[in-house]
Design an enzyme around this catalytic site. Structure first.
Site, mmCIF file in Angstrom:
data_model
loop_
_atom_site.group_PDB
_atom_site.id
_atom_site.type_symbol
_atom_site.label_atom_id
_atom_site.label_comp_id
_atom_site.label_asym_id
_atom_site.label_seq_id
_atom_site.Cartn_x
_atom_site.Cartn_y
_atom_site.Cartn_z
ATOM 1 N N ASP A 205 0.869 -1.173 0.000
ATOM 2 C CA ASP A 205 0.000 0.000 0.000
ATOM 3 C C ASP A 205 0.910 1.229 0.000
ATOM 4 O O ASP A 205 1.651 1.471 0.952
ATOM 5 C CB ASP A 205 -0.908 0.003 1.239
ATOM 6 C CG ASP A 205 -1.979 1.080 1.170
ATOM 7 O OD1 ASP A 205 -1.714 2.139 0.580
ATOM 8 O OD2 ASP A 205 -3.082 0.870 1.712
ATOM 9 N N LYS A 231 -3.247 12.378 -1.493
ATOM 10 C CA LYS A 231 -2.327 12.816 -0.439
ATOM 11 C C LYS A 231 -1.177 13.582 -1.088
ATOM 12 O O LYS A 231 -1.353 14.707 -1.543
ATOM 13 C CB LYS A 231 -1.844 11.620 0.367
ATOM 14 C CG LYS A 231 -2.968 10.824 1.046
ATOM 15 C CD LYS A 231 -2.414 9.689 1.877
ATOM 16 C CE LYS A 231 -3.500 8.731 2.350
ATOM 17 N NZ LYS A 231 -4.480 9.364 3.248
ATOM 18 N N ARG A 384 -0.136 13.935 13.925
ATOM 19 C CA ARG A 384 0.675 13.714 12.730
ATOM 20 C C ARG A 384 0.986 15.056 12.067
ATOM 21 O O ARG A 384 0.083 15.863 11.802
ATOM 22 C CB ARG A 384 -0.051 12.813 11.723
ATOM 23 C CG ARG A 384 -0.258 11.398 12.169
ATOM 24 C CD ARG A 384 -0.618 10.500 11.001
ATOM 25 N NE ARG A 384 -1.686 11.034 10.175
ATOM 26 C CZ ARG A 384 -2.117 10.470 9.050
ATOM 27 N NH1 ARG A 384 -1.557 9.364 8.609
ATOM 28 N NH2 ARG A 384 -3.104 11.010 8.358
#
Length: 424
Positions: A205, A231, A384
């Protein structure tokens, strides 16, 4: 090092940044955006292109645009993704979602490896991949067993643990190349070699690595992979995903979803299914033109910048970020939940604090006079901080750490309750 020294260092690094001009290719606002590992910024050209597609290609040309513009979109976009992830153009299919593509490939592997019944993944993998595997066992492959390797440190699984789990009954090993919480980056080549010794196939992935680190699928002898485009590839919310199948495997694997666009002659409208014999055999329904086309400008920017240049800047920025975190945040009860060795780290950094969620909220919704800083939160206590080298600056990283220090030292986070928003 004093704050003035850090400020001077950040300014010097920004002035010498050879990728600095790419920041101007994105829609900007006043906030500091450190969530490109979840949703990338909007390229200015994507805005212009979307307007052209809606007003002209759809508005004026209507159905004619399929022959004029749209039918070749998946191949064109796939060729550009192939450049970024180090694959051949005829090994990348673009379309559907990451979960659907993962389902296709996992089903195909288990069907192909019929005499093996073991599936291996780790507890740090993205949950949807594990859900898909559980569903496949529940619905189609009832004699298979899923082994989830448990992490001892919450950051990674060692290569030795993976090697010990692999055996002759292993049909499939699947891992995230860069782990979504810790940003730990597996040695893809080494893992592929370990799996090949046991004749197991590997699905990677790439959702948190494509566009942020060199992937080099061909050089690393990868079998299969999936990944998203919204992303680090800056494709937009819900943009189509992609999958990779090594050329030598394409004839051996069957797409479980027999559908229109994987038919060898879809516009003959035959009632008997006959699959394409290339990577497009993994297609399903009609391409989602608006979202698919909008991914192209972001890909062009990445190709122009060069993935090695992006990685070089990412390393410099993450090292600088960690230096700041160690200086200002560790004394306040934070810990670093990402590898310190850059060779095993992607392009985001996770920090942990008992009040992680409320600190995250205070960063996003600041007191008057402070800039909003957008990270994201992953339970139980991870903040994050995603670095996107195309548009993040060193000065932004410094400002972020100083802002977090103030939020904690002045307990600004106490303005928020513990109830979590739907999207964190």
């Amino acid at each position: 090092m004093s704050l003035a020294d850090f400020q001077q260092k950040a300014e010097t690094l920004d002035k010498s940044d050879k990728l600095a001009s790419f920041r101007n290719q994105f829609i900007q606002n006043e906030e500091i955006y450190l969530d490109g590992n979840s949703l990338g910024r909007l390229p200015k050209q994507s805005l212009e292109l979307s307007k052209e597609i809606i007003e002209n290609q759809w508005g004026n040309r209507l159905i004619r645009s399929w022959n004029e513009q749209w039918l070749d979109l998946p191949n064109r976009i796939g060729t550009k993704i192939a450049k970024i992830v180090g694959a051949r153009p005829d090994e990348i299919f673009v379309g559907d979602s990451t979960s659907i593509n993962f389902y296709k490939l996992a089903f195909a592997v288990l069907n192909y490896q019929q005499f093996k019944n073991k599936i291996i993944t780790d507890s740090l993998n993205f949950p949807t991949d594990i859900y898909v595997l559980q569903g496949l066992i529940n619905q189609q492959f009832k004699n298979h067993q899923l082994q989830i390797l448990e992490s001892k440190n919450g950051i990674n699984i060692s290569e030795d643990e993976i090697e010990a789990a692999l055996d002759g009954s292993t049909a499939l090993l699947t891992l995230s190349h860069v782990l979504f919480k810790s940003a730990y980056k597996y040695d893809m080549l080494k893992i592929n070699q370990l799996a090949r010794k046991k004749e197991a196939l590997v699905i990677w992935d790439l959702s948190h690595s494509a566009g942020s680190v060199p992937v080099n699928l061909n050089e690393n002898n990868a079998d299969l992979a999936v990944g998203c485009t919204y992303k680090y590839l800056n494709g937009g919310p819900g943009a189509p995903a992609f999958l990779y199948v090594r050329k030598e495997l394409q004839e051996k694997l069957i797409n479980p979803i027999w559908a229109w666009f994987s038919h060898e002659n879809p516009f003959e409208f035959s009632l008997a299914y006959s699959s394409k014999n290339n990577i497009q055999k993994f297609a399903a329904g009609t391409p989602t033109v608006l979202s698919l086309a909008a991914t192209e400008p972001g890909l062009d920017l990445l190709i122009e910048a060069g993935i090695e240049n992006l990685r070089e800047k990412s390393i410099a920025q993450s090292n600088f970020f960690i230096e700041l975190i160690q200086e200002y945040l560790l004394p306040l009860g934070f810990s670093i939940a990402s590898p310190l060795d850059v060779n095993y780290r992607g392009s985001h950094i996770s920090i942990q604090h008992d009040e992680g969620y409320r600190i995250n909220r205070a960063m996003i919704e600041p007191l008057s006079g402070n800039r909003s800083i957008i990270p994201d939160f992953r339970p139980p206590n991870n903040i994050r901080l995603g670095i996107a080298p195309l548009y993040n600056t060193f000065t932004e990283l410094l400002e972020t750490v100083i802002r977090i220090e103030k939020i904690v030292s002045e307990k600004e986070y106490e303005r928020f309750g513990i109830e979590k928003l739907a999207v964190t």
